[in-house]
Design an enzyme around this catalytic site. Structure first.
Site, PDB file in Angstrom:
ATOM      1  N   ASP A  22     -24.460 -18.532 -16.277  1.00 47.18           N
ATOM      2  CA  ASP A  22     -23.408 -19.432 -16.744  1.00 47.18           C
ATOM      3  C   ASP A  22     -23.851 -20.890 -16.669  1.00 47.18           C
ATOM      4  OD1 ASP A  22     -23.473 -19.081 -14.017  1.00 47.18           O
ATOM      5  OD2 ASP A  22     -21.299 -18.966 -13.748  1.00 47.18           O
TER       6      ASP A  22
HETATM    7  C1  LIG Z   1     -18.550 -37.957  -3.159  1.00 48.06           C
HETATM    8  C2  LIG Z   1     -18.164 -36.715  -3.819  1.00 48.06           C
HETATM    9  C3  LIG Z   1     -17.984 -35.637  -2.901  1.00 48.06           C
HETATM   10  C4  LIG Z   1     -17.835 -34.319  -3.608  1.00 48.06           C
HETATM   11  C5  LIG Z   1     -18.744 -33.351  -3.065  1.00 48.06           C
HETATM   12  C6  LIG Z   1     -18.708 -32.048  -3.761  1.00 48.06           C
HETATM   13  C7  LIG Z   1     -19.773 -31.237  -3.219  1.00 48.06           C
HETATM   14  C8  LIG Z   1     -19.844 -29.942  -3.923  1.00 48.06           C
HETATM   15  C9  LIG Z   1     -18.887 -29.025  -3.305  1.00 48.06           C
HETATM   16  C10 LIG Z   1     -18.636 -27.865  -3.766  1.00 48.06           C
HETATM   17  C11 LIG Z   1     -19.362 -27.325  -4.938  1.00 48.06           C
HETATM   18  C12 LIG Z   1     -18.561 -26.229  -5.536  1.00 48.06           C
HETATM   19  C13 LIG Z   1     -19.303 -25.821  -6.723  1.00 48.06           C
HETATM   20  C14 LIG Z   1     -18.471 -25.058  -7.697  1.00 48.06           C
HETATM   21  C15 LIG Z   1     -18.595 -23.646  -7.496  1.00 48.06           C
HETATM   22  C16 LIG Z   1     -19.061 -22.945  -8.692  1.00 48.06           C
HETATM   23  C17 LIG Z   1     -18.863 -21.470  -8.479  1.00 48.06           C
HETATM   24  C18 LIG Z   1     -20.166 -20.806  -8.462  1.00 48.06           C
HETATM   25  O1  LIG Z   1     -20.903 -20.925  -7.527  1.00 48.06           O
HETATM   26  N1  LIG Z   1     -20.466 -20.028  -9.483  1.00 48.06           N
HETATM   27  C19 LIG Z   1     -21.743 -19.395  -9.587  1.00 48.06           C
HETATM   28  C20 LIG Z   1     -21.569 -17.935  -9.755  1.00 48.06           C
HETATM   29  O2  LIG Z   1     -20.723 -17.669 -10.847  1.00 48.06           O
HETATM   30  C21 LIG Z   1     -20.655 -16.321 -11.218  1.00 48.06           C
HETATM   31  O3  LIG Z   1     -21.929 -15.930 -11.502  1.00 48.06           O
HETATM   32  C22 LIG Z   1     -22.076 -14.631 -11.999  1.00 48.06           C
HETATM   33  C23 LIG Z   1     -21.287 -14.510 -13.258  1.00 48.06           C
HETATM   34  O4  LIG Z   1     -21.353 -13.238 -13.793  1.00 48.06           O
HETATM   35  C24 LIG Z   1     -19.919 -14.777 -13.002  1.00 48.06           C
HETATM   36  O5  LIG Z   1     -19.266 -14.616 -14.189  1.00 48.06           O
HETATM   37  C25 LIG Z   1     -19.813 -16.153 -12.450  1.00 48.06           C
HETATM   38  O6  LIG Z   1     -18.510 -16.426 -12.132  1.00 48.06           O
HETATM   39  C26 LIG Z   1     -22.412 -20.019 -10.781  1.00 48.06           C
HETATM   40  O7  LIG Z   1     -23.506 -19.214 -11.166  1.00 48.06           O
HETATM   41  C27 LIG Z   1     -22.921 -21.374 -10.443  1.00 48.06           C
HETATM   42  C28 LIG Z   1     -22.706 -22.359 -11.197  1.00 48.06           C
HETATM   43  C29 LIG Z   1     -23.305 -23.667 -10.807  1.00 48.06           C
HETATM   44  C30 LIG Z   1     -22.283 -24.632 -10.549  1.00 48.06           C
HETATM   45  C31 LIG Z   1     -22.936 -25.932 -10.247  1.00 48.06           C
HETATM   46  C32 LIG Z   1     -22.061 -26.713  -9.389  1.00 48.06           C
HETATM   47  C33 LIG Z   1     -22.351 -28.128  -9.494  1.00 48.06           C
HETATM   48  C34 LIG Z   1     -21.377 -28.817  -8.616  1.00 48.06           C
HETATM   49  C35 LIG Z   1     -21.352 -30.216  -8.855  1.00 48.06           C
HETATM   50  C36 LIG Z   1     -20.080 -30.741  -8.329  1.00 48.06           C
HETATM   51  C37 LIG Z   1     -19.994 -32.148  -8.585  1.00 48.06           C
HETATM   52  C38 LIG Z   1     -18.644 -32.618  -8.409  1.00 48.06           C
HETATM   53  C39 LIG Z   1     -18.685 -34.071  -8.696  1.00 48.06           C
HETATM   54  C40 LIG Z   1     -17.548 -34.711  -8.276  1.00 48.06           C
HETATM   55  C41 LIG Z   1     -17.815 -36.169  -8.186  1.00 48.06           C
END
Ligand SMILES: CCCCCCCC/C=C\CCCCCCCC(=O)N[C@@H](CO[C@@H]1OC[C@@H](O)[C@H](O)[C@H]1O)[C@H](O)/C=C/CCCCCCCCCCCCC
Ligand SMILES: O=c1ccn([C@@H]2O[C@H](COP(=O)(O)OP(=O)(O)O)[C@@H](O)[C@H]2O)c(=O)[nH]1
Length: 846
Positions: free
Chosen positions: A236
């Site tokens: 994804d």
């Molecule tokens: C100063 C700002 C402070 C904010 C700090 C935020 C720190 C980040 C905290 C939490 C991060 C949460 C991330 C979101 C979760 C995503 C869910 C996930 O992990 N999904 C993975 C799996 O998904 C399944 O995979 C198999 C598939 O078959 C299924 O259908 C799916 O559901 C997915 O693969 C991973 C995705 C990558 C996500 C990248 C996250 C980047 C986060 C950046 C956040 C930035 C926030 C910015 C705010 C300023």
């Protein structure tokens, strides 16, 4: 100021910034959520129309909610979509669930793809690959198994797919599920997760989760197809990344993805989060630092220390206030207050349902009793799993009678329908469980209620031959002739399925023999079609009309002849059914028997006066059909015993012509193996041509080319000459009688021959071997014609006796009914009518 102090100062500043940043993100998310989420889906503009969507549903295993979750995809308000179920394992129970839905919603285009394709390491992509390849629309919706849709969810997603947007995803959320695990999941997805998705969407950061994603197919294809992402487990993330790298945008839709997996337990939830965290750490290692720090308590503790270090504030008080305010905000996003009331319950309804379902399947009486008497257990008439009600589930599992009694005692409704419209009484009948069906009947089941196919309990019991149930139903003064959706009565079903006792029972209760189903068939028709001799006899005895025509103009003789039920055909002939009646296509019973090559029935029909010369709407006689369909044994028999092989049909082809030119491949195949039959056909044709005084040419025999080339054309020509010579000799043959020549037997019409047959010497002719040996080519022809003439003559004599006795009875003063008018009357009758007359007279003498 030591270096340590500088380090701690820097650290506390970092915590303060992170804390503030998180609050900004937090507040932004709340405001953005108000603006973005739960908007009403707009109809799309007419000029763009509604792009078609292929929904890919990768499935693995079935849980208790799968049926109802998937069902929501069949009830969406979107004009053009198809559902491709992708199920790798061919023994996966999800296949059954998908098939049931396909049966329930035939108007929705859906296909099942099993087996998957091993294109990479990602099992979800492997599973979806075939379904993706077969997609027929420009948009693809990848939707995980546990997702539910609302009627307008797809419309909402398509609404968000503006021109610059490549991909619309739904941020994860959950349906309302009671119990701790359900609440925990809802809190998690409604708070910490929701915040990140919303903030990321606002700031154009790739934070895409693939559980429900609408994407433009051409963009996937340009990147190398779905298989291009199969090397990643986090397909994804990379799918979205590849779109963003090409200058496209991604966005969230206004409705979240309603996850409603049937298995909702804390340990599974934790395992899932661990799996996801591993993926994120692998992709973005900074996750290791930032994610724990972004947790409320960790960040609260760290920032409390920072404010103490910087401003000397009370860290405990700061930490408490931070946590309290955070929780308050979190709660406001997730809508937890409504849920929290339910947390107190010991067990969720879902857990009870599953337990009850299990106990019913195991036929565990004590367990069922225990569950039903526990407070908070599901209501006995509610749907517990996959559209089933406890009573239905119990019956479907080969119910234990005590359990059913218990359910009834607890108030189970004997007339309740499950989601498929099934009814307890009909289910018990289907299961052939007499005791249970009687119990349900005695508990007040509605006798006229109909299932989805429009059948009442009486229809089903009759069709399945359950005499005690039929009797019990009829004792309740039930109307026996109720018709189902195919307009069949119980008697139709019992007659068709061959349940003699049920037929008897229905007839004794006055069931009607006249009702016709939607094909216009009465019960006798169905019994005859299924070849049930005894039942056909009984229905005829009770007054069933043998000559009734169905909507195609067919009598039961047509159908039983076609279907090859020789006993029933004999019975119908004995009852004087119209033997040469024609249906709407002009077919007689003989035509029907001929098309299927039932030799025994053809002989029987011929013996009873079946007319080989009747032409159907296409001008074909039964012989044409025999030749056309190529039933080898029948062809052979007809060629040997018939002289009607030269009648042309409307396309000017004779029966023998079908064999000679362009015969059906099956016959050709068989003929190749049978030179004898081939010779018979050629000879027949040549003999007939000589009799008709016409010449032969090689073109007459194109269908037999291969055989002719082997036999050589010269042989045929010599045979032709031999025939001509034999005909000449036959003409010159001296027979005792001056007035009749042997040649006359070959050429005179049948009527004339019967007249000749009255001559005493006629019979001797058959016994004379002399001419038989002398005319080897035409002897068979002559003998067959003589025998037929003699047979008719005998019938005429017998009928004449019958007629005289009838006249005698009514006009005793007439001593002798004069022969000439008597024969005049009888001659105009067909062979069959003569036979009927004879039979009727002899029967009345008996
Ligand atoms: C100063 C700002 C402070 C904010 C700090 C935020 C720190 C980040 C905290 C939490 C991060 C949460 C991330 C979101 C979760 C995503 C869910 C996930 O992990 N999904 C993975 C799996 O998904 C399944 O995979 C198999 C598939 O078959 C299924 O259908 C799916 O559901 C997915 O693969 C991973 C995705 C990558 C996500 C990248 C996250 C980047 C986060 C950046 C956040 C930035 C926030 C910015 C705010 C300023
Ligand atoms: O080997 C697999 C594993 C998963 N899936 C499908 O991939 C989707 C996501 O799987 P899962 O729920 O296990 O992933 P999660 O959302 O928990 O990460 C579901 O529709 C599964 O049916 C699949 O098709 N094959």
């Amino acid at each position: 100021m030591t270096p340590l102090w500088y380090f701690l100062f820097g650290l506390s500043i970092f915590f303060m910034i992170f804390w503030s940043g998180k609050w900004v993100v937090h507040l932004l998310a709340i405001v953005y959520a108000k603006y973005r989420l739960h908007r009403k889906a707009q109809l799309l503009p007419l000029e763009t129309g509604y792009p078609g969507v292929t929904i890919l549903k990768p499935l693995m295993g079935a849980d208790p909610n799968l049926f109802s979750n998937l069902e929501t995809f069949f009830t969406m308000n979107y004009p053009l979509y198809e559902i491709h179920f992708c199920i790798e394992d061919e023994s996966d129970p999800a296949i059954m669930v998908a098939k049931r839905l396909q049966g329930k919603y035939p108007s929705i285009v859906s296909k099942i793809f099993t087996g998957g394709s091993n294109v990479g390491v990602n099992p979800k992509i492997n599973n979806m690959y075939e379904g993706y390849k077969a997609s027929n629309h420009p948009l693809i919706l990848i939707s995980d198994s546990g997702i539910r849709m609302k009627e307008d969810t797809l419309l909402d997603m398509v609404n968000h797919l503006k021109d610059n947007i490549a991909l619309v995803h739904q941020m994860p959320f959950t349906c309302d599920r009671t119990g701790f695990a359900g609440t925990l999941e809802k809190v998690y997805f409604g708070t910490a997760q929701a915040r990140i998705y919303l903030a990321a969407d606002l700031l154009n950061i790739n934070c895409h989760t693939g559980m429900s994603t609408l994407v433009r197919k051409h963009l996937i294809d340009e990147a190398g197809g779905l298989e291009a992402y199969s090397c990643y487990l986090a397909e994804d993330f990379f799918l979205a990344k590849s779109m963003i790298d090409r200058g496209w945008k991604i966005t969230v839709s206004s409705q979240p993805a309603w996850q409603n997996s049937g298995i909702c337990e804390v340990q599974f939830f934790q395992a899932r989060l661990r799996r996801w965290v591993k993926l994120r750490v692998a992709m973005l290692p900074l996750t290791l630092l930032f994610e724990p720090l972004s947790e409320c308590l960790v960040l609260g503790a760290c920032t409390a220390w920072a404010v103490y270090f910087l401003f000397n504030w009370d860290p405990i008080l700061f930490c408490l206030v931070h946590t309290l305010v955070s929780l308050n905000f979190l709660v406001s996003i997730s809508g937890v207050p409504a849920m929290s009331k339910k947390i107190g319950k010991k067990e969720s309804a879902w857990e009870y349902n599953l337990k009850l379902c299990h106990a019913l399947k195991e036929k565990d009486f004590e367990k069922v009793k225990e569950i039903l008497t526990t407070e908070g257990s599901p209501k006995v008439n509610s749907i517990i799993v996959e559209g089933d009600i406890p009573l239905h589930l119990a019956i479907n599992n080969g119910a234990d009678i005590e359990i059913v009694k218990l359910l009834l005692k607890k108030g189970a409704d004997v007339n309740s329908e499950d989601e498929d419209g099934e009814l307890p009484l009909i289910l018990a009948i289907e299961k052939k469980n007499v005791e249970l069906a009687l119990l349900i009947l005695d508990s007040g089941a509605d006798l006229y209620v109909k299932d989805m196919g429009g059948s009442t309990p009486l229809h089903r019991a009759a069709a399945l031959g359950m005499t005690p149930i039929v009797e019990a139903l009829l004792k309740r003064e039930l109307y026996p002739d109720e018709q189902d959706s195919s307009r069949r009565t119980a008697l139709h079903w019992a007659a068709k399925e061959g349940h003699e006792r049920v037929v008897k029972c229905l007839l004794n209760r006055g069931a009607s023999l006249q009702e016709v189903d939607r094909h216009g068939r009465a019960p006798l028709h169905l019994a005859a079609m299924s070849g049930h001799y005894e039942i056909s006899c009984r229905l005829i005895d009770y007054g069933g009309d043998i000559n009734r025509r169905d909507n195609n103009g067919r009598t039961c003789l047509h159908d039983s002849s076609w279907l090859g039920h020789v006993d029933v055909v004999r019975l119908l002939l004995n009852c004087n059914i119209e033997i040469n009646a024609t249906d709407h296509e002009g077919f007689t019973a003989l035509h029907h028997a001929a098309t299927r090559g039932h030799d025994d029935i053809i002989l029987l029909l011929l013996d009873w006066g079946g007319d080989l010369s009747v032409q159907d709407k296409a001008g074909k006689t039964p012989l044409h059909h025999v030749m056309l369909r190529g039933h080898y044994d029948t062809i052979r028999m007809m060629i040997e015993c018939s002289d009607d092989l030269n009648t042309p049909d409307h396309s000017n082809k004779t029966p023998i012509g079908y064999i000679l030119c362009g015969m059906p491949s099956t016959t050709a195949f068989k003929l190749e193996k049978d030179y004898e039959l081939c010779e018979l056909i050629v000879k027949h044709a040549v003999r007939a041509k000589v009799m008709a005084k016409s010449e032969i040419s090689a073109e007459d025999f194109t269908g037999l080319e291969t055989h002719l080339s082997e036999r050589r054309w010269n042989d045929v020509c010599s045979f032709f000459e031999a025939c001509q010579e034999e005909i000449l000799n036959i003409k010159q043959y001296e027979y005792q009688s001056d007035s009749i020549s042997l040649y006359d037997f070959l050429t005179k019409p049948a009527k004339t021959l019967v007249m000749y047959a009255q001559n005493e010497d006629f019979a001797d002719l058959l016994d004379l071997d002399e001419w038989v040996a002398e005319f080897p080519i035409y002897a068979d022809f002559i003998k067959a014609r003589i025998s037929r003439a003699m047979r008719r003559r005998d019938w005429l004599i017998l009928s004449a006796r019958c007629l005289s006795s009838i006249v005698n009875r009514f006009l005793p003063h007439v001593k002798q009914f004069p022969d000439p008018p008597c024969y005049q009357i009888l001659k105009s009758l067909t062979d069959l009518d003569l036979k009927i007359l004879i039979k009727a007279c002899y029967r009345s003498v008996d």
